[in-house]
Design a protein around this motif. Structure first.
Motif, PDB file in Angstrom:
ATOM      1  N   LEU A   1       1.648  13.537  -1.664  1.00  0.00           N
ATOM      2  CA  LEU A   1       1.593  12.735  -0.444  1.00  0.00           C
ATOM      3  C   LEU A   1       2.487  11.503  -0.629  1.00  0.00           C
ATOM      4  O   LEU A   1       2.359  10.791  -1.629  1.00  0.00           O
ATOM      5  CB  LEU A   1       0.141  12.315  -0.195  1.00  0.00           C
ATOM      6  N   ILE A   2       3.369  11.283   0.332  1.00  0.00           N
ATOM      7  CA  ILE A   2       4.319  10.164   0.259  1.00  0.00           C
ATOM      8  C   ILE A   2       4.009   9.203   1.399  1.00  0.00           C
ATOM      9  O   ILE A   2       3.914   9.619   2.557  1.00  0.00           O
ATOM     10  CB  ILE A   2       5.769  10.687   0.397  1.00  0.00           C
TER      11      ILE A   2
ATOM     12  N   ASN B   1       0.808  -1.223   0.000  1.00  0.00           N
ATOM     13  CA  ASN B   1       0.000   0.000   0.000  1.00  0.00           C
ATOM     14  C   ASN B   1       0.845   1.280   0.000  1.00  0.00           C
ATOM     15  O   ASN B   1       0.325   2.356   0.208  1.00  0.00           O
ATOM     16  CB  ASN B   1      -0.968  -0.010   1.195  1.00  0.00           C
ATOM     17  N   HIS B   2       2.138   1.170  -0.220  1.00  0.00           N
ATOM     18  CA  HIS B   2       2.977   2.364  -0.249  1.00  0.00           C
ATOM     19  C   HIS B   2       2.842   3.095  -1.586  1.00  0.00           C
ATOM     20  O   HIS B   2       2.673   2.475  -2.618  1.00  0.00           O
ATOM     21  CB  HIS B   2       4.439   1.981   0.020  1.00  0.00           C
ATOM     22  N   PHE B   3       2.908   4.414  -1.520  1.00  0.00           N
ATOM     23  CA  PHE B   3       2.660   5.182  -2.745  1.00  0.00           C
ATOM     24  C   PHE B   3       3.255   6.575  -2.680  1.00  0.00           C
ATOM     25  O   PHE B   3       3.608   7.065  -1.602  1.00  0.00           O
ATOM     26  CB  PHE B   3       1.148   5.290  -3.000  1.00  0.00           C
ATOM     27  N   VAL B   4       3.328   7.207  -3.845  1.00  0.00           N
ATOM     28  CA  VAL B   4       3.482   8.662  -3.937  1.00  0.00           C
ATOM     29  C   VAL B   4       2.288   9.136  -4.750  1.00  0.00           C
ATOM     30  O   VAL B   4       2.016   8.603  -5.826  1.00  0.00           O
ATOM     31  CB  VAL B   4       4.792   9.078  -4.640  1.00  0.00           C
TER      32      VAL B   4
ATOM     33  N   GLY C   1      -2.853  11.559  -9.709  1.00  0.00           N
ATOM     34  CA  GLY C   1      -1.792  10.688 -10.214  1.00  0.00           C
ATOM     35  C   GLY C   1      -1.175   9.911  -9.061  1.00  0.00           C
ATOM     36  O   GLY C   1      -0.982  10.469  -7.980  1.00  0.00           O
ATOM     37  N   VAL C   2      -0.924   8.625  -9.272  1.00  0.00           N
ATOM     38  CA  VAL C   2      -0.398   7.796  -8.184  1.00  0.00           C
ATOM     39  C   VAL C   2       0.698   6.878  -8.725  1.00  0.00           C
ATOM     40  O   VAL C   2       0.525   6.278  -9.784  1.00  0.00           O
ATOM     41  CB  VAL C   2      -1.501   6.900  -7.576  1.00  0.00           C
ATOM     42  N   ILE C   3       1.807   6.770  -7.994  1.00  0.00           N
ATOM     43  CA  ILE C   3       2.712   5.660  -8.278  1.00  0.00           C
ATOM     44  C   ILE C   3       2.679   4.717  -7.083  1.00  0.00           C
ATOM     45  O   ILE C   3       2.616   5.130  -5.922  1.00  0.00           O
ATOM     46  CB  ILE C   3       4.163   6.083  -8.619  1.00  0.00           C
ATOM     47  N   LYS C   4       2.660   3.436  -7.426  1.00  0.00           N
ATOM     48  CA  LYS C   4       2.608   2.407  -6.389  1.00  0.00           C
ATOM     49  C   LYS C   4       3.681   1.370  -6.631  1.00  0.00           C
ATOM     50  O   LYS C   4       4.115   1.175  -7.751  1.00  0.00           O
ATOM     51  CB  LYS C   4       1.242   1.702  -6.425  1.00  0.00           C
ATOM     52  N   GLY C   5       4.064   0.698  -5.562  1.00  0.00           N
ATOM     53  CA  GLY C   5       5.098  -0.324  -5.689  1.00  0.00           C
ATOM     54  C   GLY C   5       4.613  -1.559  -6.413  1.00  0.00           C
ATOM     55  O   GLY C   5       3.471  -1.702  -6.730  1.00  0.00           O
TER      56      GLY C   5
END
Lengths: 138, 486
Positions: B238-239, B207-210, B482-486
């Motif tokens: 948001l990090i 659930n980690h994201f930027v 916009g979201v980046i996820k692992g």
């Protein structure tokens, strides 16, 4: 039904229930269950191996330490294990060899990251064949 | 529909529900759950109540075993659990912090507006994904030696800033100033160090994201302004990440070690994952010293990721950091144990507050919050799921009185990961988000399905309960673009 392991549903995390004719088989199947969460084991070849030896104060702790050792090996060396030879196993001591290969992003899709095996809902049942249950923090 | 919790919980008011000590023999204090009746119907899981009750077994626990409204079934402690134990005769439990020690959230403001960012969002998300190492098995761009890792463990965020990643102002607006005291690298195993070295400066998976997000609603314009949040449509970042395999290994090591300590100290527990040791024992002190190392690692990690996020914005928008106004608003941890002072029954007590999926929420005037926020209270950052909202809130006096200065930390899962994967595929989740104007880039499609909006409770309902119960108060709502996820 004859199966090696099944996935245990949990709201935040994921568990494994593994079966075996004896404790060794159940420990090996629990470990395979762990790596099946991480990637498709069919895509993994047996090109390398690692030896693991552990002691713990009781059989439940031994199961948790066994799985956590594998999480550690995956996290530091990137090895996905798919088969295990349990060489020695009693309630407090385990000696095993795991076979697998290093992660190759071109052929292994990594699915779920496993942080650790926990003691929550932990069970080792040695009646009527072996059944072990463990919950992972995902 | 029958509500099975009705036989268990005692209603205190619309947002407070007690689990009496009679629920389970061995509870030394009652449980207290912050929730609405409709949410209780929704979140019903017997295991959650069992877990709140189990925490009430911990020696030295005071007042209540608490559960925030984002509570869900964890391992040992429930997620969303808060427990305070007396330092003089109570215990510390690594399971009350969790494997991801100092998992937390950092919020950054910008001068950009949604209109300016939308046309470039695809490029921005792609560049963030390239610049910030993420996903399972990813290694950081930071090459540290074990000796340098020792400095990270002691200095925290400051170590990264000294290396040129960010500025001193970032540290001022970080919980504990990004450095927990009492860290001792000698109490950290070589295994943890081996996991920690390559993973420093990585987002991780799950659930980690930027997230690039837009201010969508303002509830308190004056407080928002004090945080640099001026208007609707303003873009924030948001990090969300933690201490990676380093923290996981420290928790693993100490759950094992304290499992043995439990026997030595004759502590009786209903769940082995609650393994603990007296705070004033060598084992308890060792854990706290190792935990501080992981907390400092996590702050350093978020400091690196902030730097790369800034770098990426500078590149994509062709403006300087000053022109972009990329100032850190605040950084909170939501998996931690801290020694704090509270007044209970008129007496000052030093307590070890375990927050397992809960955010510190100190009120205005509290000496532990940065001077810039002394008048408004401590910013509380509450990420939701990637399809809906996140919130910015503030700590309150009520939180000090009732929840050991704590509030919720997120939406809380409503659906298991396996169920989420059964009901939706990663590609469909990405398409559904795109249709809602949210660009997502993820390392793994499977992880995307697990994190679908539907898998989470509605964060708005969670935050409303904390607001109405008074344990934090809403300032702003944001929505992701916009979201980046692992």
């Amino acid at each position: 039904m004859n199966k090696d392991f099944e996935i245990l549903d949990h709201t935040a995390d994921v568990g494994i229930i593994a079966y075996g004719a004896d404790l060794s088989q159940a420990f090996a199947n629990a470990a395979r269950g762990l790596f099946s969460l991480i990637t498709e084991l069919d895509d993994v070849e047996e090109v390398t191996h690692r030896d693991i030896e552990l002691t713990a104060s009781d059989v439940e702790s031994l199961l948790v330490e066994w799985l956590n050792e594998l999480v550690y090996q995956f996290d530091t060396e990137g090895i996905i294990f798919k088969r295990f030879d349990i060489i020695q196993l009693n309630s407090t001591h385990l000696k095993a060899r795991g076979y697998g290969e290093k992660v190759d992003s071109s052929k292994h899709e990594l699915k779920t990251g496993v942080k650790a095996a926990t003691y929550h809902m932990l069970k080792v049942d040695k009646n009527n064949g072996c059944r072990v249950q463990v919950l992972f923090d995902i | 529909m029958a509500a099975p919790w009705k036989g268990i919980l005692k209603k205190i008011d619309d947002y407070r529900w007690e689990i009496p000590t009679s629920y389970k023999a061995g509870m030394s204090v009652p449980g207290l759950i912050f929730a609405s009746e409709s949410m209780l119907n929704h979140i019903w899981e017997e295991q959650v109540f069992q877990q709140v009750a189990n925490v009430a077994f911990l020696p030295g626990i005071v007042d209540h075993s608490l559960a925030m409204p984002d509570i869900h079934w964890g391992y040992g402690f429930p997620i969303g659990g808060v427990a305070a134990t007396r330092v003089k005769d109570g215990v510390v439990s690594p399971g009350g912090v969790g494997f991801d020690i100092n998992c937390g959230v950092r919020l950054v403001r910008t001068n950009l507006t949604e209109e300016e960012v939308r046309p470039k969002i695809e490029q921005l998300v792609n560049e963030l994904f390239i610049n910030i190492p993420s996903g399972l098995g990813s290694e950081g761009k930071i090459r540290t030696s074990e000796k340098e890792l020792g400095e990270v463990m002691i200095k925290g965020s400051r170590w990264a800033v000294e290396k040129g990643y960010g500025q001193a102002e970032d540290i001022i607006v970080t919980e504990e100033s990004g450095c927990m005291k009492g860290a001792n690298p000698d109490k950290v195993s070589s295994k943890a160090k081996k996991r920690g070295v390559p993973q420093l400066g990585t987002l991780g998976s799950g659930n980690h994201f930027v997230e690039v997000e837009v201010v969508d609603e303002l509830y308190d314009r004056e407080a928002a302004r004090a945080m640099g949040i001026e208007d609707l449509g303003q873009v924030l970042i948001l990090i969300h990440t933690g201490s990676r395999g380093f923290g996981h290994q420290i928790c693993t090591d100490y759950v094992g070690l304290l499992g043995e300590a439990v026997k030595r100290y004759g502590i009786s527990l209903p769940d082995r994952q609650l393994a603990c040791a007296p705070i004033n024992s060598p084992e308890g002190q060792d854990y706290l010293a190792a935990m501080a190392c992981a907390a400092n690692y996590a702050w350093t990690n978020r400091q690196f990721i902030l730097h790369w996020a800034r770098e990426t914005f500078i590149k994509v928008f062709g403006k300087s950091q000053e022109e972009l106004g990329m100032r850190q608003v605040y950084d909170v941890c939501h998996n931690i144990a801290k020694i704090e002072e509270y007044t209970i029954d008129g007496k000052k007590q030093t307590l070890c507050v375990h927050r397992k999926g809960a955010t510190r929420a100190f009120p205005a005037g509290h000496p532990d919050i940065p001077e810039v926020y002394r008048d408004i209270g401590q910013p509380v950052l509450i990420p939701g799921d990637m399809g809906r909202f996140s919130y910015v809130a503030l700590g309150t006096e009520t939180a000090m009185k009732e929840t050991f200065g704590s509030t919720c930390h997120g939406a809380g899962r409503a659906q298991s990961r396996a169920a989420a994967k059964r009901s939706q595929r990663g590609a469909d989740v990405a398409r559904a988000l795109a249709a809602r104007g949210i660009t997502v880039k993820a390392g793994s499609m499977a992880s995307l399905a697990e994190e679908a909006s539907e898998a989470y409770k509605d964060v708005s309902e969670v935050v409303d309960i904390t607001h109405k119960a008074g344990i934090s108060r809403k300032v702003a709502r944001t929505k992701p673009i916009g979201v980046i996820k692992g």
